[in-house]
Structure formats: structure tokens, C-alpha cells
Design a protein around this motif. Structure first.
Motif, PDB file in Angstrom:
ATOM      1  N   PHE A  77      -7.362   4.765   4.267  1.00 60.84           N
ATOM      2  CA  PHE A  77      -6.523   5.862   3.783  1.00 60.84           C
ATOM      3  C   PHE A  77      -7.302   6.767   2.840  1.00 60.84           C
ATOM      4  N   ALA A  78      -7.739   6.216   1.718  1.00 58.22           N
ATOM      5  CA  ALA A  78      -8.436   7.027   0.723  1.00 58.22           C
ATOM      6  C   ALA A  78      -9.943   7.046   0.945  1.00 58.22           C
ATOM      7  N   TYR A  79     -10.455   6.060   1.640  1.00 58.77           N
ATOM      8  CA  TYR A  79     -11.900   5.998   1.895  1.00 58.77           C
ATOM      9  C   TYR A  79     -12.124   5.230   3.185  1.00 58.77           C
ATOM     10  N   GLY A  80     -13.359   5.278   3.683  1.00 61.53           N
ATOM     11  CA  GLY A  80     -13.688   4.530   4.885  1.00 61.53           C
ATOM     12  C   GLY A  80     -13.622   5.340   6.166  1.00 61.53           C
ATOM     13  N   TYR A 139      -0.259  -1.031   6.186  1.00 64.55           N
ATOM     14  CA  TYR A 139      -0.001  -1.674   4.900  1.00 64.55           C
ATOM     15  C   TYR A 139       1.499  -1.823   4.669  1.00 64.55           C
ATOM     16  N   SER A 140       1.877  -2.371   3.523  1.00 63.09           N
ATOM     17  CA  SER A 140       3.288  -2.609   3.228  1.00 63.09           C
ATOM     18  C   SER A 140       4.073  -1.304   3.235  1.00 63.09           C
ATOM     19  N   VAL A 141       5.380  -1.421   3.425  1.00 62.47           N
ATOM     20  CA  VAL A 141       6.243  -0.237   3.476  1.00 62.47           C
ATOM     21  C   VAL A 141       6.137   0.561   2.181  1.00 62.47           C
ATOM     22  N   GLN A 142       6.166  -0.121   1.033  1.00 62.83           N
ATOM     23  CA  GLN A 142       6.079   0.579  -0.245  1.00 62.83           C
ATOM     24  C   GLN A 142       4.773   1.352  -0.367  1.00 62.83           C
ATOM     25  N   VAL A 143       3.672   0.720  -0.018  1.00 63.99           N
ATOM     26  CA  VAL A 143       2.373   1.374  -0.116  1.00 63.99           C
ATOM     27  C   VAL A 143       2.285   2.553   0.845  1.00 63.99           C
ATOM     28  N   ARG A 163      -3.956  -0.711  -4.684  1.00 63.21           N
ATOM     29  CA  ARG A 163      -3.102  -0.980  -3.525  1.00 63.21           C
ATOM     30  C   ARG A 163      -2.910   0.238  -2.631  1.00 63.21           C
ATOM     31  N   VAL A 164      -2.805   1.421  -3.225  1.00 65.33           N
ATOM     32  CA  VAL A 164      -2.447   2.617  -2.444  1.00 65.33           C
ATOM     33  C   VAL A 164      -3.678   3.396  -1.983  1.00 65.33           C
ATOM     34  N   GLU A 172      -4.051  -6.160   1.216  1.00 66.66           N
ATOM     35  CA  GLU A 172      -5.481  -6.406   1.095  1.00 66.66           C
ATOM     36  C   GLU A 172      -6.209  -5.671   2.221  1.00 66.66           C
ATOM     37  N   PRO A 173      -7.274  -4.919   1.912  1.00 70.75           N
ATOM     38  CA  PRO A 173      -7.963  -4.179   2.972  1.00 70.75           C
ATOM     39  C   PRO A 173      -8.599  -5.099   4.002  1.00 70.75           C
ATOM     40  N   ASP A 174      -8.564  -4.659   5.249  1.00 71.18           N
ATOM     41  CA  ASP A 174      -9.204  -5.374   6.345  1.00 71.18           C
ATOM     42  C   ASP A 174     -10.400  -4.535   6.773  1.00 71.18           C
ATOM     43  N   TRP A 175     -11.606  -4.986   6.436  1.00 69.21           N
ATOM     44  CA  TRP A 175     -12.807  -4.187   6.693  1.00 69.21           C
ATOM     45  C   TRP A 175     -13.087  -4.006   8.180  1.00 69.21           C
ATOM     46  N   THR A 176     -12.384  -4.754   9.033  1.00 68.30           N
ATOM     47  CA  THR A 176     -12.569  -4.595  10.485  1.00 68.30           C
ATOM     48  C   THR A 176     -11.524  -3.672  11.095  1.00 68.30           C
ATOM     49  N   ASP A 177     -10.550  -3.239  10.283  1.00 72.72           N
ATOM     50  CA  ASP A 177      -9.452  -2.410  10.804  1.00 72.72           C
ATOM     51  C   ASP A 177      -9.047  -1.364   9.778  1.00 72.72           C
ATOM     52  N   ARG A 178      -9.621  -0.187   9.900  1.00 73.05           N
ATOM     53  CA  ARG A 178      -9.282   0.866   8.937  1.00 73.05           C
ATOM     54  C   ARG A 178      -7.920   1.492   9.237  1.00 73.05           C
ATOM     55  N   ASP A 179      -7.291   1.125  10.361  1.00 73.17           N
ATOM     56  CA  ASP A 179      -5.951   1.615  10.694  1.00 73.17           C
ATOM     57  C   ASP A 179      -4.887   0.561  10.423  1.00 73.17           C
TER      58      ASP A 179
END
Length: 215
Positions: A110-113, A66-70, A104-105, A56-63
Motif C-alpha cells: 500500500f504505502a511501499y513496495g 489486510y483487516s477491514v479496519q486497516v 499497520r496502515v 502483518e505484511p506478507d513479503w511474497t504478496d504485496r496485494d
């Protein structure tokens, strides 16, 4: 000459589907054009499209890590110059498997933000297989809707340099249409050489769309 690295993503629940065949056809075509190919079969690799607390995205932490699979999927996207995503069109949209992969990915940070998008400069071709016939009036608005969803609502938002949707009708052997009362009408599938010819014509349309985009 720089080699183009291409990620071919296939989203279908059956390994013997027309979607899987198209993904293989695309990979072969681009490999022959000296692309470096990575095929990501979401079904066979056991990707779970359901969002998790870990992803789940954390809007306070763009770094956020995420999970190993993702994170593994993120690395495969980052390694690619070109993405070709192959999927059946369900309800004028993507299957849940593909939508969950994007959720999820293609995640925050990663893709935005970021003011300097990590996916900037990449290209993506969305190849959607439709059961409707080419003459069905739904095909044109379906293509417009998918273009808005995928190219404008996702790829542009994530910094891709180029995105296009190729809607390929007549993906089923049996012709499908809807009558004036809203009933689905399924015709007879051809057989023998007529069916083989139909398949070859469909494959040619696939390759034409890929060649035009990848040129």
C-alpha cells in the motif's frame, strides 16, 4: 478550481488535550480555505496500534487483503491530497498510537513496495507539540531527528511529493526545562489574560506553519 482533500489525523489519548485543540484549529483553517476535510481521531475511532497477524505484511504478496479496519484507513489516505498529522512529541518521537497506525496502515503493497507508489504526489505535514520551551537547546536537534524519522524515513520512502515537520515548543502552560544536573524544572503557569495571550500566540504559530505548508 480543484478542491484539495485533506486528512487531519490526531493522535492523543484525551479529547480535551492541546493536541486535539490544534487538530480542530487546523481543520477549521483549511476548511475556511475551501479544503474538503476528513478528521481521523485515532483515539475516538478506537484504533488499536498493536500489530496483528491479519495485518502483518506478507513479503511474497504485496496485494494481501489486510483487516477491514486497516483497509478503511487506507482508503481515507488514498482519498486525500494532503495529510496533516497532529501529535504530542514523546521521547523525541511519536506516541505509540500514531506509530502503530503507521505500522499497520502504511503497510507493504500500500504505502511501499511498488515501483509506482500509490501515495505518490501526496503531501504530509507532521505537527508535533513539544513541552520544551523555545529556548531549550533540545528543540533544534529534536526537529532534525523528527525530520529524519518522518520525512526521510517514512514519507520519502512511501513516495510523498512533499513532507515537513513543524515542531511547536511551549505546548504546555507551565514552562519546562532541564537543569545542568538533568533535573526537570517545571515553572509556574501564567493565569488570566496572560495565559490567554500565551494560548493565542501558540495558535498563531500553528496556523502560520499550516499556511506556509499548504500554500
Amino acid at each position: 478550481m480543484t478542491t484539495t482533500r485533506t486528512l487531519v489525523v490526531v493522535s492523543h489519548h484525551r479529547p480535551d488535550s492541546r493536541t486535539a485543540h490544534v487538530a480542530e484549529l487546523v481543520a477549521e483553517r483549511l476548511r475556511a480555505a475551501e479544503h474538503e476535510i476528513d478528521v481521523l481521531d485515532l483515539r475516538s475511532e478506537g484504533f488499536d496500534p498493536r500489530m496483528t497477524l491479519e495485518d502483518e505484511p506478507d513479503w511474497t504478496d504485496r496485494d494481501k487483503a489486510y483487516s477491514v479496519q486497516v483497509q478503511q484507513h487506507m482508503e481515507r489516505i488514498l482519498a486525500a491530497d494532503l495529510l496533516v498529522v497532529v501529535f504530542p512529541i514523546y521521547w523525541q518521537s511519536t506516541p505509540a498510537l500514531l506509530k502503530g497506525w503507521i505500522d499497520r496502515v502504511w503497510n507493504y503493497g500500500f504505502a511501499y513496495g511498488r515501483s509506482d507508489p500509490r501515495l505518490a504526489g501526496k503531501r504530509v505535514l507532521w505537527v508535533g507539540l513539544a513541552g520544551a520551551t523555545a529556548e531549550d537547546p533540545i528543540v533544534a536537534p529534536m526537529a532534525d531527528l523528527l525530520e529524519a524519522q518522518l520525512s526521510e524515513g517514512i514519507a520519502y520512502y512511501c513516495g510523498f511529493a512533499k513532507s515537513a515537520v513543524a515542531v511547536l515548543p511551549d505546548a504546555e502552560d507551565q514552562p519546562q526545562s532541564v537543569d545542568e544536573l538533568g533535573n526537570l524544572v517545571v515553572g509556574e503557569a501564567p493565569a488570566g489574560e496572560e495565559l490567554a495571550s500565551q494560548h493565542r500566540a501558540f495558535d498563531r504559530r500553528v496556523l502560520a506553519a499550516v499556511d506556509e505548508f499548504a500554500a
